[in-house]
Design a protein around this motif. Sequence first.
Motif, PDB file in Angstrom:
ATOM      1  N   UNK A   1       0.843  -1.172   0.000  1.00 29.43           N
ATOM      2  CA  UNK A   1       0.000   0.000   0.000  1.00 29.43           C
ATOM      3  C   UNK A   1       0.894   1.244   0.000  1.00 29.43           C
ATOM      4  N   UNK A   2       0.511   2.210  -0.801  1.00 30.21           N
ATOM      5  CA  UNK A   2       1.268   3.453  -0.909  1.00 30.21           C
ATOM      6  C   UNK A   2       0.605   4.502  -0.032  1.00 30.21           C
ATOM      7  N   UNK A   3       1.433   5.210   0.726  1.00 33.13           N
ATOM      8  CA  UNK A   3       0.909   6.278   1.588  1.00 33.13           C
ATOM      9  C   UNK A   3       0.705   7.544   0.789  1.00 33.13           C
ATOM     10  N   UNK A   4      -0.276   8.331   1.182  1.00 33.88           N
ATOM     11  CA  UNK A   4      -0.513   9.617   0.548  1.00 33.88           C
ATOM     12  C   UNK A   4       0.615  10.572   0.952  1.00 33.88           C
ATOM     13  N   UNK A   5       0.853  11.564   0.109  1.00 31.95           N
ATOM     14  CA  UNK A   5       1.926  12.522   0.372  1.00 31.95           C
ATOM     15  C   UNK A   5       1.707  13.239   1.696  1.00 31.95           C
ATOM     16  N   UNK A   6       0.471  13.598   1.983  1.00 32.57           N
ATOM     17  CA  UNK A   6       0.181  14.282   3.255  1.00 32.57           C
ATOM     18  C   UNK A   6       0.535  13.389   4.441  1.00 32.57           C
ATOM     19  N   UNK A   7       0.274  12.084   4.315  1.00 35.59           N
ATOM     20  CA  UNK A   7       0.619  11.137   5.389  1.00 35.59           C
ATOM     21  C   UNK A   7       2.130  11.014   5.534  1.00 35.59           C
ATOM     22  N   UNK A   8       2.829  10.971   4.401  1.00 35.36           N
ATOM     23  CA  UNK A   8       4.292  10.884   4.457  1.00 35.36           C
ATOM     24  C   UNK A   8       4.889  12.110   5.140  1.00 35.36           C
ATOM     25  N   UNK A   9       4.389  13.274   4.782  1.00 38.22           N
ATOM     26  CA  UNK A   9       4.923  14.508   5.367  1.00 38.22           C
ATOM     27  C   UNK A   9       4.575  14.639   6.841  1.00 38.22           C
ATOM     28  N   UNK A  10       3.458  14.057   7.240  1.00 32.97           N
ATOM     29  CA  UNK A  10       3.040  14.140   8.642  1.00 32.97           C
ATOM     30  C   UNK A  10       3.772  13.134   9.526  1.00 32.97           C
ATOM     31  N   UNK A  11       4.322  12.092   8.923  1.00 28.72           N
ATOM     32  CA  UNK A  11       4.995  11.044   9.700  1.00 28.72           C
ATOM     33  C   UNK A  11       6.341  11.552  10.223  1.00 28.72           C
ATOM     34  N   UNK A  12       6.711  11.069  11.399  1.00 34.82           N
ATOM     35  CA  UNK A  12       8.016  11.429  11.953  1.00 34.82           C
ATOM     36  C   UNK A  12       9.100  10.607  11.278  1.00 34.82           C
ATOM     37  N   UNK A  13      10.343  11.023  11.450  1.00 32.67           N
ATOM     38  CA  UNK A  13      11.460  10.275  10.886  1.00 32.67           C
ATOM     39  C   UNK A  13      11.485   8.853  11.436  1.00 32.67           C
ATOM     40  N   UNK A  14      11.257   8.712  12.729  1.00 32.71           N
ATOM     41  CA  UNK A  14      11.278   7.386  13.347  1.00 32.71           C
ATOM     42  C   UNK A  14      10.199   6.480  12.769  1.00 32.71           C
ATOM     43  N   UNK A  15       9.017   7.029  12.494  1.00 35.29           N
ATOM     44  CA  UNK A  15       7.942   6.232  11.900  1.00 35.29           C
ATOM     45  C   UNK A  15       8.323   5.760  10.500  1.00 35.29           C
ATOM     46  N   UNK A  16       8.907   6.656   9.710  1.00 35.58           N
ATOM     47  CA  UNK A  16       9.315   6.276   8.362  1.00 35.58           C
ATOM     48  C   UNK A  16      10.432   5.236   8.378  1.00 35.58           C
ATOM     49  N   UNK A  17      11.376   5.398   9.285  1.00 40.24           N
ATOM     50  CA  UNK A  17      12.471   4.428   9.394  1.00 40.24           C
ATOM     51  C   UNK A  17      11.927   3.059   9.796  1.00 40.24           C
ATOM     52  N   UNK A  18      11.026   3.039  10.759  1.00 45.25           N
ATOM     53  CA  UNK A  18      10.438   1.763  11.190  1.00 45.25           C
ATOM     54  C   UNK A  18       9.673   1.102  10.058  1.00 45.25           C
ATOM     55  N   UNK A  19       8.900   1.882   9.304  1.00 48.05           N
ATOM     56  CA  UNK A  19       8.140   1.314   8.181  1.00 48.05           C
ATOM     57  C   UNK A  19       9.086   0.795   7.100  1.00 48.05           C
ATOM     58  N   UNK A  20      10.135   1.539   6.828  1.00 52.64           N
ATOM     59  CA  UNK A  20      11.127   1.100   5.843  1.00 52.64           C
ATOM     60  C   UNK A  20      11.755  -0.220   6.267  1.00 52.64           C
ATOM     61  N   UNK A  21      12.207  -0.282   7.520  1.00 54.34           N
ATOM     62  CA  UNK A  21      12.873  -1.490   8.003  1.00 54.34           C
ATOM     63  C   UNK A  21      11.936  -2.691   7.979  1.00 54.34           C
TER      64      UNK A  21
END
Length: 81
Positions: A1-21
């Motif tokens: 599933x692809x996140x919307x741009x607004x969701x990506x921008x609202x996410x913290x760095x830690x959230x993005x890193x965790x999702x990536x990992x």
Amino acid sequence: MVRKIADLRAATDDELIAEHDEKAGNTHVGTAYFMEELDRRERNRAMAATEALARGAYRLTWTNTVLAAVAAVAAIIALFR
């Protein structure tokens, strides 16, 4: 599933890193992935060097201002002697 741009921008760095990992184990990457990371690191180094150069220019400007003020005072003193 692809996140919307607004969701990506609202996410913290830690959230993005965790999702990536979490997703990294199920993903196959090409060489562009590594080239983009190397490019990002090179940009970070260039920004750090630019910032250091700007700080040096700032210090040099203040040093020049102080020396110009000292020279002006010396010239004024020399006029009245």
